[in-house]
Every structure is written in C-alpha cells, then in structure tokens.
Write a protein that holds these residues in place. Structure first.
Motif, PDB file in Angstrom:
ATOM      1  N   CYS A  50       0.593  -1.094   0.339  1.00  0.00           N
ATOM      2  CA  CYS A  50       0.179  -0.028   0.331  1.00  0.00           C
ATOM      3  C   CYS A  50       0.763   1.327  -0.197  1.00  0.00           C
ATOM      4  CB  CYS A  50      -0.779  -0.056   0.919  1.00  0.00           C
ATOM      5  SG  CYS A  50      -1.953  -1.147   0.923  1.00  0.00           S
ATOM      6  N   THR A  51       1.573   1.320   1.016  1.00  0.00           N
ATOM      7  CA  THR A  51       3.391   2.386   0.514  1.00  0.00           C
ATOM      8  C   THR A  51       2.978   2.392  -0.627  1.00  0.00           C
ATOM      9  OG1 THR A  51       3.559   1.492   3.289  1.00  0.00           O
ATOM     10  CG2 THR A  51       5.026   3.463   1.459  1.00  0.00           C
ATOM     11  N   PHE A 140       9.677  11.101   4.266  1.00  0.00           N
ATOM     12  CA  PHE A 140      11.437  10.728   4.350  1.00  0.00           C
ATOM     13  C   PHE A 140      10.851   9.135   4.280  1.00  0.00           C
ATOM     14  CE2 PHE A 140      14.955   9.878   5.288  1.00  0.00           C
ATOM     15  CZ  PHE A 140      16.048   9.612   4.112  1.00  0.00           C
ATOM     16  N   SER A 141      10.506   8.517   5.452  1.00  0.00           N
ATOM     17  CA  SER A 141       9.986   7.263   5.819  1.00  0.00           C
ATOM     18  C   SER A 141       9.598   7.005   4.509  1.00  0.00           C
ATOM     19  CB  SER A 141       9.652   7.482   6.987  1.00  0.00           C
ATOM     20  OG  SER A 141       9.454   6.161   7.600  1.00  0.00           O
ATOM     21  N   LEU A 142       8.388   7.398   4.036  1.00  0.00           N
ATOM     22  CA  LEU A 142       7.386   6.410   3.023  1.00  0.00           C
ATOM     23  C   LEU A 142       8.111   6.144   1.954  1.00  0.00           C
ATOM     24  CD1 LEU A 142       3.849   6.229   2.177  1.00  0.00           C
ATOM     25  CD2 LEU A 142       5.119   8.289   1.047  1.00  0.00           C
ATOM     26  N   GLY A 143       9.545   7.588   1.813  1.00  0.00           N
ATOM     27  CA  GLY A 143       9.787   7.118   0.132  1.00  0.00           C
ATOM     28  C   GLY A 143      11.357   6.198   0.639  1.00  0.00           C
ATOM     29  N   ARG A 183      19.670   7.486  -5.002  1.00  0.00           N
ATOM     30  CA  ARG A 183      18.935   6.609  -5.517  1.00  0.00           C
ATOM     31  C   ARG A 183      16.908   6.369  -5.413  1.00  0.00           C
ATOM     32  NH1 ARG A 183      20.584   5.012 -10.522  1.00  0.00           N
ATOM     33  NH2 ARG A 183      22.902   4.387 -10.520  1.00  0.00           N
ATOM     34  N   SER A 184      17.421   6.863  -3.743  1.00  0.00           N
ATOM     35  CA  SER A 184      15.769   6.056  -2.787  1.00  0.00           C
ATOM     36  C   SER A 184      15.170   7.358  -3.036  1.00  0.00           C
ATOM     37  CB  SER A 184      15.815   5.687  -1.380  1.00  0.00           C
ATOM     38  OG  SER A 184      17.194   6.634  -0.679  1.00  0.00           O
TER      39      SER A 184
END
Length: 193
Positions: A50-51, A140-143, A183-184
């Motif tokens: 879902c994220t 940021f954490s979701l990414g 990259r992230s």
C-alpha cells in the motif's frame, strides 16, 4: 541517527519484498481465516504494498497534471465544463490531490489516537505533530520504504544491512548522505520537481 533509521527501514522493507517473491506468503494465506489474513496483510507485505501504491499514485497524478497542462487538454476540458456549468468537473480538475492524500493517510493515525487518548488529547497530539514537522519525516520514511521494497521486488536479493546498535549522534559528511539517499530520495525528488 537518521541514517540508522533509514537503513533499518530499508532492511525491513527489503525483507518484505523478498517475502512477496516467495511462495510462503501464498501458503500462509491459504491457511488463515479472514480476520487473521487481514491482520497479516496489514502488518507485513500489505503495508509495504500500500505504501508503494501511494507513491505510484502521486507519480501518476503529477504526470497526469503535467500532461493536462502542457497539452492544452486540461484547458479545453475546463472551458467545456464552464460552458456546460458542470461544477463537479471544474472541482475535479482543480483538486489539490497531494493534500488530500496526506489527510487521507493520516486518518488511521488520528483514529488510533482517539481510541487510545480521547478526542481532545488526540487533536492536541495531532496538531503538535504538525508543528514538529512530523509529516516531512513520515514522507521521507515512506520514500525509503517504497524504494527498498520496490527495488527488492524488481531485482531481488535483499541483503543484510548493518544498522548499528544504540542511537548514534555524530556528524556525517554530505557525500555519505548523498550516496545513501541519492537513488531513493534525491533522484526521485528531482524527477517529481
């Protein structure tokens, strides 16, 4: 501090990506009843899936808005809606979808606070979190989660990442941060911008 958190989330997201690629999840799903299946989905691969869908939805929305703006299709649809007096279509074209996604994803957290602390305390906690810019950290954490989960699904091979023990506060050079997050976060942020 932040690097340890990001590496830990990357390690867990990569592990969940490997679970998606294995048959174990399918076999477990065959044996669970409905409520255990929902619990299992929300606490493991479903959360990461879902994220990833949330991030992909943001990309689709931004590319769609860019296409409508650059091709002129959005303006012609808006003119047609104005001529016909179609207010629903005008509102849909002028939507602030990114804000809606943020509010929509915060609803489970707000409901959890209400159940645990009561309505007034939950409201105060939510407002306090907004002043502390927690939404930026959660983005940021979701990414981070999406990057490592998606990369593991595409390429496989989640590997062990040493995240360190304890909480370390030390100065980290920009080059190391750039290498870790290029990259992230940075490349994807520039793509969206």
């Amino acid at each position: 501090g932040l690097n340890q958190i990001a590496l830990f989330e990357g390690k867990v997201a990569g592990g969940n990506g490997e679970q998606v690629l294995s048959r174990d999840i399918y076999r477990l799903g065959q044996l669970f009843d409905f409520f255990r299946m929902l619990s299992f989905y929300v606490t493991t691969v479903g959360f990461y899936f879902c994220t990833m869908l949330t991030v992909l939805t943001v990309y689709i929305f931004l590319y769609g808005k860019t296409y409508l703006a650059l091709s002129g299709v959005g303006e012609s649809i808006q003119n047609r809606a104005d001529i016909q007096g179609n207010k629903a279509l005008s509102v849909a074209l002028n939507t602030q979808f990114l804000f809606q996604i943020g509010v929509f994803t915060a609803i489970p957290m707000i409901l959890g606070f209400i159940l645990e602390e009561g309505v007034l305390t939950a409201f105060v906690s939510f407002i306090t979190m907004q002043f502390q810019l927690c939404s930026i950290f959660f983005t940021f954490s979701l990414g981070t989660r999406t990057h490592y989960f998606g990369r593991t699904i595409l390429h496989g091979g989640a590997k062990y990442r040493a995240t360190g023990r304890g909480f370390v506060v030390r100065h980290i050079k920009f080059a190391e941060n750039y290498r870790l997050y290029s990259r992230s976060h940075f490349v994807k942020g520039l793509e969206v911008a």
